[in-house]
Design an enzyme around this catalytic site. Sequence first.
Site, PDB file in Angstrom:
ATOM      1  N   LYS A 114     -34.579 -40.316   8.117  1.00  0.00           N
ATOM      2  CA  LYS A 114     -34.537 -39.461   6.559  1.00  0.00           C
ATOM      3  C   LYS A 114     -35.563 -39.562   5.780  1.00  0.00           C
ATOM      4  O   LYS A 114     -36.760 -40.841   5.859  1.00  0.00           O
ATOM      5  CB  LYS A 114     -33.353 -40.364   5.959  1.00  0.00           C
ATOM      6  N   LYS A 222     -24.622 -27.340  12.969  1.00  0.00           N
ATOM      7  CA  LYS A 222     -23.283 -28.088  12.888  1.00  0.00           C
ATOM      8  C   LYS A 222     -22.237 -27.493  12.872  1.00  0.00           C
ATOM      9  O   LYS A 222     -21.728 -26.243  12.171  1.00  0.00           O
ATOM     10  CB  LYS A 222     -23.336 -28.696  11.463  1.00  0.00           C
TER      11      LYS A 222
HETATM   12  O1  LIG Z   1     -29.268 -35.220  12.783  1.00  0.00           O
HETATM   13  C1  LIG Z   1     -29.454 -36.655  12.627  1.00  0.00           C
HETATM   14  O2  LIG Z   1     -29.681 -37.077  13.387  1.00  0.00           O
HETATM   15  C2  LIG Z   1     -28.189 -36.892  12.306  1.00  0.00           C
HETATM   16  C3  LIG Z   1     -27.343 -36.249  10.965  1.00  0.00           C
HETATM   17  C4  LIG Z   1     -27.410 -35.611   9.713  1.00  0.00           C
HETATM   18  O3  LIG Z   1     -28.602 -36.156   9.536  1.00  0.00           O
HETATM   19  C5  LIG Z   1     -26.952 -35.859   8.799  1.00  0.00           C
HETATM   20  C6  LIG Z   1     -25.568 -35.597   8.806  1.00  0.00           C
HETATM   21  C7  LIG Z   1     -24.401 -34.821   7.444  1.00  0.00           C
HETATM   22  C8  LIG Z   1     -25.085 -34.233   6.973  1.00  0.00           C
HETATM   23  C9  LIG Z   1     -26.188 -33.862   6.497  1.00  0.00           C
HETATM   24  O4  LIG Z   1     -26.618 -34.856   5.607  1.00  0.00           O
HETATM   25  C10 LIG Z   1     -27.457 -35.001   7.564  1.00  0.00           C
HETATM   26  C11 LIG Z   1     -28.721 -34.200   7.739  1.00  0.00           C
HETATM   27  O5  LIG Z   1     -28.710 -33.198   6.721  1.00  0.00           O
HETATM   28  O6  LIG Z   1     -28.877 -33.475   9.083  1.00  0.00           O
HETATM   29 MG   LIG Z   2     -30.601 -32.323   7.843  1.00  0.00          MG
END
Ligand SMILES: O=C(O)CCC(=O)C1=CC=C[C@@H](O)[C@@H]1C(=O)O
Ligand SMILES: [Mg+2]
Length: 341
Positions: A114, A222
């Site tokens: 992130k 997702k």
């Molecule tokens: O993709 C991943 O490695 C984990 C999931 C992830 O990053 C997320 C899960 C839930 C909410 C989101 O803000 C975030 C994403 O932005 O992809």
């Molecule tokens: Mg994302």
Amino acid sequence: MTTDPATALPDLSELEAGAAVVRLPMTVKFRGVTEREALLLRGPEGWGEFSPFLEYGDAEASRWLASGIEAAWQGFPEPLRARVPVNATVPAVPAGQVRDVLAAFGPVQAVKVKVAERGQALADDIARVAAVRDALPEADLRVDANAGWTVPEAVEALTRLGEFSLEYAEQPVPGINGLAEVRALLEARGTPVKIAADEAVRKAEDPLRVARARAADLIVVKAAPLGGVRRALRIVQEAGLPAVVSSALDTSVGLAAGVALAAALPSLPHACGLGTGALLAHDVVRPPLVPERGSLPADSLGERATPDPELLERFAAPEDRRGWWLERLRRCHAVLAATRV
Ligand SMILES: O=C(O)CCC(=O)C1=CC=C[C@@H](O)[C@@H]1C(=O)O
Ligand SMILES: [Mg+2]
């Protein structure tokens, strides 16, 4: 959302009868959350999860409900593969914590980091990505800015971060035009980084617009925000772009829907963001769906998504939160009832 006779909406009373509300502690803060709340639904085909983030409005949250209902009332499509490779997910932690976070995922072939967290600087992102690269020199490395940069910031940041050899950058800026602009500017500079669309797919009125606009190299999908496994499969097929399946920070119940989606995709070129069970200090299923040697099993998902009654009791949300979730369930059910004929 389109009506499918196989997914006739259950009555609200049926949903309420099989509802459990839990609150699970996390090991590390992720998108501002330290405890994850979820309403779990028991239906004739198994369990489903309804856990839109607390700030989401009812229209957006109702798609998550459609996904939970699909899992519990219809089950999942047949898997095309036995296991799904997953990435580790590194929240916006200080670089010094990176090794501890990675350790929770065990060995992985890919890592998502992130970046662009509010209140942090590009130097923090560079230090965090450098720490991951240092820990795992061979890993596929992607970053996710959650639309946190402006176009010039994204171009500068991705030019710098590109030195660590990025697999792709997820949603560097808001919107579809912004993604297209960043992509073109990086290419013109001779520092191309592949661009993945996440929010531009899951929060858009039309999840296919990003693909039609050729604004991204790949899409992140997702199950819950897109209204379920089957709808997400159709979106990927129609988009015609490589897809990465990711979690919504779900419990193992919701993660099973993500695994089902990834396992049913005809092509799965990238590791999936479904390892986030490792960010939960406790889960509702025993054993939880956490990565084993960089992948998750895709067989027997109904069983793998069946909560342990003792864990449901131990992590039951406080009474006022249960009331809040049941009220949200009622409102989102009304949204679905109004949109399905
Ligand atoms: O993709 C991943 O490695 C984990 C999931 C992830 O990053 C997320 C899960 C839930 C909410 C989101 O803000 C975030 C994403 O932005 O992809
Ligand atoms: Mg994302």
